[in-house]
Write a protein that holds these residues in place. Structure first.
Motif, mmCIF file in Angstrom:
data_model
loop_
_atom_site.group_PDB
_atom_site.id
_atom_site.type_symbol
_atom_site.label_atom_id
_atom_site.label_comp_id
_atom_site.label_asym_id
_atom_site.label_seq_id
_atom_site.Cartn_x
_atom_site.Cartn_y
_atom_site.Cartn_z
ATOM 1 N N GLU A 44 5.006 11.229 -2.958
ATOM 2 C CA GLU A 44 3.578 10.971 -2.781
ATOM 3 C C GLU A 44 3.267 9.482 -2.869
ATOM 4 O O GLU A 44 2.410 8.965 -2.135
ATOM 5 N N ILE A 45 3.971 8.776 -3.741
ATOM 6 C CA ILE A 45 3.763 7.330 -3.846
ATOM 7 C C ILE A 45 4.289 6.626 -2.597
ATOM 8 O O ILE A 45 3.643 5.713 -2.060
ATOM 9 N N ILE A 46 5.440 7.053 -2.080
ATOM 10 C CA ILE A 46 5.975 6.462 -0.850
ATOM 11 C C ILE A 46 5.018 6.704 0.315
ATOM 12 O O ILE A 46 4.775 5.810 1.138
ATOM 13 N N ALA A 47 4.470 7.906 0.398
ATOM 14 C CA ALA A 47 3.506 8.205 1.465
ATOM 15 C C ALA A 47 2.287 7.301 1.349
ATOM 16 O O ALA A 47 1.780 6.767 2.349
ATOM 17 N N THR B 215 3.141 3.775 2.434
ATOM 18 C CA THR B 215 3.289 3.713 3.895
ATOM 19 C C THR B 215 1.933 3.690 4.579
ATOM 20 O O THR B 215 1.696 2.883 5.501
ATOM 21 N N ARG B 216 1.037 4.548 4.167
ATOM 22 C CA ARG B 216 -0.283 4.604 4.794
ATOM 23 C C ARG B 216 -1.041 3.289 4.581
ATOM 24 O O ARG B 216 -1.728 2.800 5.483
ATOM 25 N N HIS B 217 -0.901 2.705 3.412
ATOM 26 C CA HIS B 217 -1.544 1.414 3.161
ATOM 27 C C HIS B 217 -0.958 0.336 4.067
ATOM 28 O O HIS B 217 -1.710 -0.471 4.641
ATOM 29 N N ALA B 218 0.380 0.304 4.188
ATOM 30 C CA ALA B 218 1.018 -0.709 5.034
ATOM 31 C C ALA B 218 0.624 -0.540 6.501
ATOM 32 O O ALA B 218 0.464 -1.528 7.227
ATOM 33 N N ARG B 219 0.449 0.695 6.944
ATOM 34 C CA ARG B 219 0.007 0.922 8.320
ATOM 35 C C ARG B 219 -1.353 0.279 8.559
ATOM 36 O O ARG B 219 -1.591 -0.346 9.600
ATOM 37 N N ILE C 113 10.585 8.266 7.908
ATOM 38 C CA ILE C 113 11.530 9.365 8.137
ATOM 39 C C ILE C 113 12.512 9.424 6.969
ATOM 40 O O ILE C 113 13.082 8.407 6.570
ATOM 41 N N PHE C 114 12.699 10.616 6.423
ATOM 42 C CA PHE C 114 13.591 10.819 5.280
ATOM 43 C C PHE C 114 14.926 11.397 5.742
ATOM 44 O O PHE C 114 14.957 12.324 6.557
ATOM 45 N N MET C 115 16.026 10.846 5.215
ATOM 46 C CA MET C 115 17.326 11.481 5.396
ATOM 47 C C MET C 115 17.540 12.404 4.203
ATOM 48 O O MET C 115 17.793 11.960 3.084
ATOM 49 N N ASN C 116 17.406 13.702 4.448
ATOM 50 C CA ASN C 116 17.529 14.714 3.402
ATOM 51 C C ASN C 116 18.889 15.378 3.432
ATOM 52 O O ASN C 116 19.606 15.335 4.442
ATOM 53 N N SER C 117 19.224 16.022 2.351
ATOM 54 C CA SER C 117 20.396 16.888 2.316
ATOM 55 C C SER C 117 19.938 18.320 2.582
ATOM 56 O O SER C 117 18.742 18.611 2.626
ATOM 57 N N LEU D 290 5.359 16.905 1.519
ATOM 58 C CA LEU D 290 4.746 15.949 2.444
ATOM 59 C C LEU D 290 3.720 16.600 3.371
ATOM 60 O O LEU D 290 2.945 15.892 4.021
ATOM 61 N N SER D 291 3.684 17.925 3.428
ATOM 62 C CA SER D 291 2.752 18.613 4.327
ATOM 63 C C SER D 291 1.295 18.344 3.966
ATOM 64 O O SER D 291 0.397 18.541 4.789
ATOM 65 N N GLN D 292 1.054 17.870 2.739
ATOM 66 C CA GLN D 292 -0.331 17.561 2.330
ATOM 67 C C GLN D 292 -0.865 16.328 3.055
ATOM 68 O O GLN D 292 -2.077 16.120 3.114
ATOM 69 N N PHE D 293 0.028 15.502 3.613
ATOM 70 C CA PHE D 293 -0.380 14.285 4.309
ATOM 71 C C PHE D 293 -0.346 14.553 5.811
ATOM 72 O O PHE D 293 0.653 14.314 6.483
ATOM 73 N N THR D 294 -1.456 15.041 6.340
ATOM 74 C CA THR D 294 -1.478 15.490 7.738
ATOM 75 C C THR D 294 -1.353 14.347 8.724
ATOM 76 O O THR D 294 -1.029 14.572 9.891
ATOM 77 N N ASP D 295 -1.585 13.114 8.286
ATOM 78 C CA ASP D 295 -1.501 11.962 9.188
ATOM 79 C C ASP D 295 -0.196 11.198 9.050
ATOM 80 O O ASP D 295 -0.026 10.134 9.658
#
Length: 450
Positions: free
Chosen positions: A104-107, A110-114, A124-128, A139-144
């Motif tokens: 949530e902090i990374i999101a 990112t939105r602030h930097a945009r 984009i996350f590299m997940n296992s 992350l689905s809570q951040f629709t934008d």
């Protein structure tokens, strides 16, 4: 027998749907292991690296920063489960500050930097395989957040664990997941290629990527560094920090004498006889923060030329795997570090950044600091340090290593602004509102701290 072992491993990976490029990379390292090459880097082979670019001296115009950021994508490594903290979900789901977890902090960052740079900045996350579902759900809570035409995640590869003696892929019928392991974050490059993400980014006009660990909230999008990287014409750049006494065990940057290439030497790549030199922070003063900058078209060209195999130095990791009650099996994991790609590109550079850009959380020690009043978090979700230095924290693992243990004993992080060090040897409960001042040692007898 080893040829048969490799074939079995390749067949197992193919049956699991692992991409051909990743199988070729695994095969390369298997053959390297088979040849007896342990990937060690001796002190005789290197010389100190002493002349990084200094980030604090950069002063690019606002236009240059915006132009670079509009061509930049953000990649975050998010495959870790936080098992050292007793977790079975993505470590980045741990709450850090103000009720927000890492994701949530990374999101938010990112939105602030945009907005600040008027840039798309895909995230984009590299997940296992074990972190992808929970991450996307959070992350689905951040629709934008998701950028049209690009996914929010792609999967890193996996490879078979090998029996330490025969090199055969192990079989654990009672726990099939234990037959597999991640190949280290050096897998980023082939997974970017195999997933199609590399092509998607380039085709949408993104030339650069900033890569960092999901647990490092200091690695915020930075227009000045992006503008420098764009102007440098480098294929690869690494953010480094100055080593302190607390960083003796971590990897360091150096130059290879043979060709003057920048290289990264990790602890596992250091011969026993060179351990003192490895830990000498004056001789080798800079360490890798694991925040990297990549020129995406040039990376794709290199992967194409090399048939997906960049040839990163091998890290041979020996571990034990449980095989039932009181029974274990020693296995080999073939790993690489993504920072070691610095030696692949002759034009690679290193940039010295403030320590504030390196805030990883590997243990509850670091988490306690981030949760304390040492840091503030603004509307942009950037963390700001309120003191000149951070104290050393050492919590006894028996009582504090796991997150639930730590939170039951320290329900609220004490004030740390006046602390120099905190060492807790016993079972202590911290009363909410408590303060640590100077050097505090809490003994093995345990008790209540207030």
């Amino acid at each position: 027998m080893t040829d048969l072992a490799l074939t079995r491993a390749q067949d197992k990976m193919a049956a699991a749907g692992i991409a051909p490029g990743a199988i070729r990379v695994f095969s390369h390292y298997f053959q390297q292991l088979q040849s007896g090459d342990l990937g060690l880097i001796s002190e005789e082979e290197i010389e100190p690296f002493l002349d990084p670019v200094v980030a604090n001296t950069l002063d690019f115009t606002a236009d240059a920063q915006r132009d670079a950021m509009r061509k930049t994508a953000l990649l975050r490594l998010n495959g870790g489960l936080g098992t050292s903290m007793g977790l079975e979900r993505a470590k980045t789901l741990i709450p850090v500050r103000d009720g927000k977890n890492f994701l949530e902090i990374i999101a938010c960052q990112t939105r602030h930097a945009r907005r600040r740079y008027s840039a798309t900045l895909p995230l984009i996350f590299m997940n296992s395989y074990r972190t992808n579902t929970d991450t996307l759900e959070c992350l689905s809570q951040f629709t934008d957040l998701q950028v049209e035409g690009l996914p929010l995640s792609f999967l890193q590869s996996k490879e078979p664990r090998l029996d330490a003696e025969s090199l055969q892929p192990i079989s654990v019928p009672e726990s099939p997941d234990d037959e597999w392991c991640p190949p280290g974050h050096g897998d980023l490059y082939v997974s970017l290629e195999s997933s199609g993400i590399l092509d998607l980014l380039i085709n949408q006009g993104f030339q650069f990527a900033q890569v960092s660990n999901g647990d490092n909230l200091g690695a915020t999008p930075d227009g000045n560094i992006a503008a420098w990287f764009a102007s440098s014409a480098a294929t690869f750049a690494m953010e480094v920090c100055t080593r302190t006494s607390n960083d003796r065990k971590g990897g360091h940057l150096a130059r290879r004498r043979e060709d003057a290439a920048l290289i990264l030497r990790e602890s596992a790549q250091t011969p026993d006889g060179d351990r003192a030199a490895f830990e000498d922070i004056d001789q080798h003063p800079y360490f890798n923060t694991n925040t990297l900058w990549l020129n995406l078209p040039r990376l794709r060209d290199a992967l194409t030329r090399r048939d997906s195999i960049l040839g990163l130095p091998l890290i041979r990791n020996i571990k034990s795997v449980g095989r039932g009650e009181d029974e274990t099996q020693m296995v080999v994991q073939l790993e690489t570090a993504m920072g070691s790609a610095i030696e692949v590109f002759q034009d690679a550079q290193a940039i010295l950044v403030p320590r504030s850009r390196f805030l990883p959380v590997k243990t509850t020690n670091e988490l306690l600091l981030l949760r304390s009043d040492l840091y503030t978090m603004g509307d942009d979700c950037a963390l700001g340090l309120t003191t000149q230095t951070t104290p050393r924290v050492d919590l006894e693992a028996t009582y504090y290593a796991h997150l639930d243990q730590c939170e039951s004993r320290i329900p609220e992080s004490p004030s740390m602004r006046s602390a120099k060090s905190l060492r807790v040897e016993g079972d202590w409960y911290f009363v909410p509102g408590s303060t640590v001042e100077g050097d505090v040692l809490l003994g093995k007898e345990g008790g209540i701290y207030q």
